[in-house]
Every structure is written in C-alpha cells, then in structure tokens.
Design a protein around this motif. Sequence first.
Motif, PDB file in Angstrom:
ATOM      1  N   CYS A  29       0.828  -1.209   0.000  1.00 15.42           N
ATOM      2  CA  CYS A  29       0.000   0.000   0.000  1.00 15.42           C
ATOM      3  C   CYS A  29       0.866   1.265   0.000  1.00 15.42           C
ATOM      4  O   CYS A  29       0.509   2.256  -0.642  1.00 15.42           O
ATOM      5  N   ILE A  30       1.994   1.230   0.695  1.00 12.58           N
ATOM      6  CA  ILE A  30       2.902   2.382   0.677  1.00 12.58           C
ATOM      7  C   ILE A  30       3.465   2.577  -0.724  1.00 12.58           C
ATOM      8  O   ILE A  30       3.537   3.699  -1.239  1.00 12.58           O
ATOM      9  N   TYR A  31       3.860   1.452  -1.370  1.00 13.03           N
ATOM     10  CA  TYR A  31       4.297   1.536  -2.767  1.00 13.03           C
ATOM     11  C   TYR A  31       3.184   2.102  -3.639  1.00 13.03           C
ATOM     12  O   TYR A  31       3.432   2.893  -4.563  1.00 13.03           O
ATOM     13  N   GLY A  32       1.951   1.672  -3.380  1.00 14.50           N
ATOM     14  CA  GLY A  32       0.812   2.133  -4.165  1.00 14.50           C
ATOM     15  C   GLY A  32       0.586   3.623  -4.059  1.00 14.50           C
ATOM     16  O   GLY A  32       0.295   4.299  -5.060  1.00 14.50           O
ATOM     17  N   TYR A  63       6.125  17.409  -6.269  1.00 13.78           N
ATOM     18  CA  TYR A  63       5.251  16.239  -6.181  1.00 13.78           C
ATOM     19  C   TYR A  63       5.974  14.982  -6.628  1.00 13.78           C
ATOM     20  O   TYR A  63       5.798  13.918  -6.040  1.00 13.78           O
ATOM     21  N   LEU A  64       6.778  15.094  -7.665  1.00 19.39           N
ATOM     22  CA  LEU A  64       7.533  13.945  -8.144  1.00 19.39           C
ATOM     23  C   LEU A  64       8.543  13.474  -7.101  1.00 19.39           C
ATOM     24  O   LEU A  64       8.662  12.274  -6.832  1.00 19.39           O
ATOM     25  N   ILE A  65       9.249  14.409  -6.492  1.00 18.53           N
ATOM     26  CA  ILE A  65      10.212  14.054  -5.438  1.00 18.53           C
ATOM     27  C   ILE A  65       9.496  13.460  -4.232  1.00 18.53           C
ATOM     28  O   ILE A  65       9.970  12.493  -3.628  1.00 18.53           O
ATOM     29  N   PHE A  66       8.318  13.994  -3.883  1.00 21.52           N
ATOM     30  CA  PHE A  66       7.533  13.460  -2.769  1.00 21.52           C
ATOM     31  C   PHE A  66       7.098  12.024  -3.059  1.00 21.52           C
ATOM     32  O   PHE A  66       7.170  11.158  -2.180  1.00 21.52           O
ATOM     33  N   GLY A  67       6.670  11.739  -4.288  1.00 20.58           N
ATOM     34  CA  GLY A  67       6.285  10.380  -4.657  1.00 20.58           C
ATOM     35  C   GLY A  67       7.465   9.422  -4.596  1.00 20.58           C
ATOM     36  O   GLY A  67       7.334   8.289  -4.132  1.00 20.58           O
ATOM     37  N   ILE A  68       8.624   9.880  -5.062  1.00 18.98           N
ATOM     38  CA  ILE A  68       9.824   9.041  -5.000  1.00 18.98           C
ATOM     39  C   ILE A  68      10.216   8.781  -3.552  1.00 18.98           C
ATOM     40  O   ILE A  68      10.624   7.669  -3.196  1.00 18.98           O
ATOM     41  N   VAL A  71       7.965   6.042  -2.220  1.00 16.97           N
ATOM     42  CA  VAL A  71       8.392   4.734  -2.721  1.00 16.97           C
ATOM     43  C   VAL A  71       9.644   4.266  -1.974  1.00 16.97           C
ATOM     44  O   VAL A  71       9.762   3.092  -1.606  1.00 16.97           O
ATOM     45  N   PHE A  72      10.566   5.176  -1.713  1.00 19.63           N
ATOM     46  CA  PHE A  72      11.765   4.849  -0.925  1.00 19.63           C
ATOM     47  C   PHE A  72      11.370   4.404   0.485  1.00 19.63           C
ATOM     48  O   PHE A  72      11.904   3.423   1.012  1.00 19.63           O
ATOM     49  N   PHE A  73      10.426   5.102   1.090  1.00 21.14           N
ATOM     50  CA  PHE A  73       9.939   4.722   2.418  1.00 21.14           C
ATOM     51  C   PHE A  73       9.286   3.339   2.367  1.00 21.14           C
ATOM     52  O   PHE A  73       9.438   2.540   3.295  1.00 21.14           O
ATOM     53  N   ASP A  78       9.524  -2.444   3.501  1.00 17.74           N
ATOM     54  CA  ASP A  78       9.622  -3.821   3.010  1.00 17.74           C
ATOM     55  C   ASP A  78      10.812  -4.530   3.656  1.00 17.74           C
ATOM     56  O   ASP A  78      10.712  -5.707   4.029  1.00 17.74           O
ATOM     57  N   ILE A  79      11.921  -3.839   3.796  1.00 23.47           N
ATOM     58  CA  ILE A  79      13.092  -4.414   4.469  1.00 23.47           C
ATOM     59  C   ILE A  79      12.776  -4.689   5.934  1.00 23.47           C
ATOM     60  O   ILE A  79      13.157  -5.731   6.481  1.00 23.47           O
TER      61      ILE A  79
END
Length: 91
Positions: A29-32, A63-68, A71-73, A78-79
Amino acid sequence: TLLTCGIFIAVILYNVSKRRVFDNRNSFCIYGVGATIIISTLLQSELWASTPMIPNGNVMMYYLIFGIFIVFFGKLFDIAVKLKNEQDLTI
C-alpha cells in the motif's frame, strides 16, 4: 488520485488497528501511494504540455520528489517486514 491514495491509507490503518503493522500488504500500500502520486504527476505534466498555458514546473517537481520519497519509504518498510519475519523465525 486522492481517492486511490485514500483507499491505500485506509487499508494501512485497518491493518494497524488489527495489530498487523509489519505486513506485506502495508508495504504494498505504501508503494501504491507513491506510485499513484508519481503517475498522477507525470500525467498532469503531459496534460500541461499539451495546453498553451505554462505551469509552475517547481510544483510538479516537488510532487515527483515526494512520490519518490514515499516509494523509498515503502522499500525501507519492506526491508523492515523481512527483518521482522526473520526475527520471528529465530527463537
């Protein structure tokens, strides 16, 4: 975009309320959420490119940096899920 992110966040909150914090569904869901923000930003950028109006490029980049970042979070989460699973198996 807001509805899709809201659904993902609602699933995360439901899992947390059931005490399933470190779950694969939460990392998905975080990736989503991150992917939704990135895709929405790219689509908005393409729509602005097809109009004669010039948008503020800095806002789109934020917004693009926030989305990236989200995804990093999600990757970090996931780790953490994998580490928790290994810790549960180690007694």
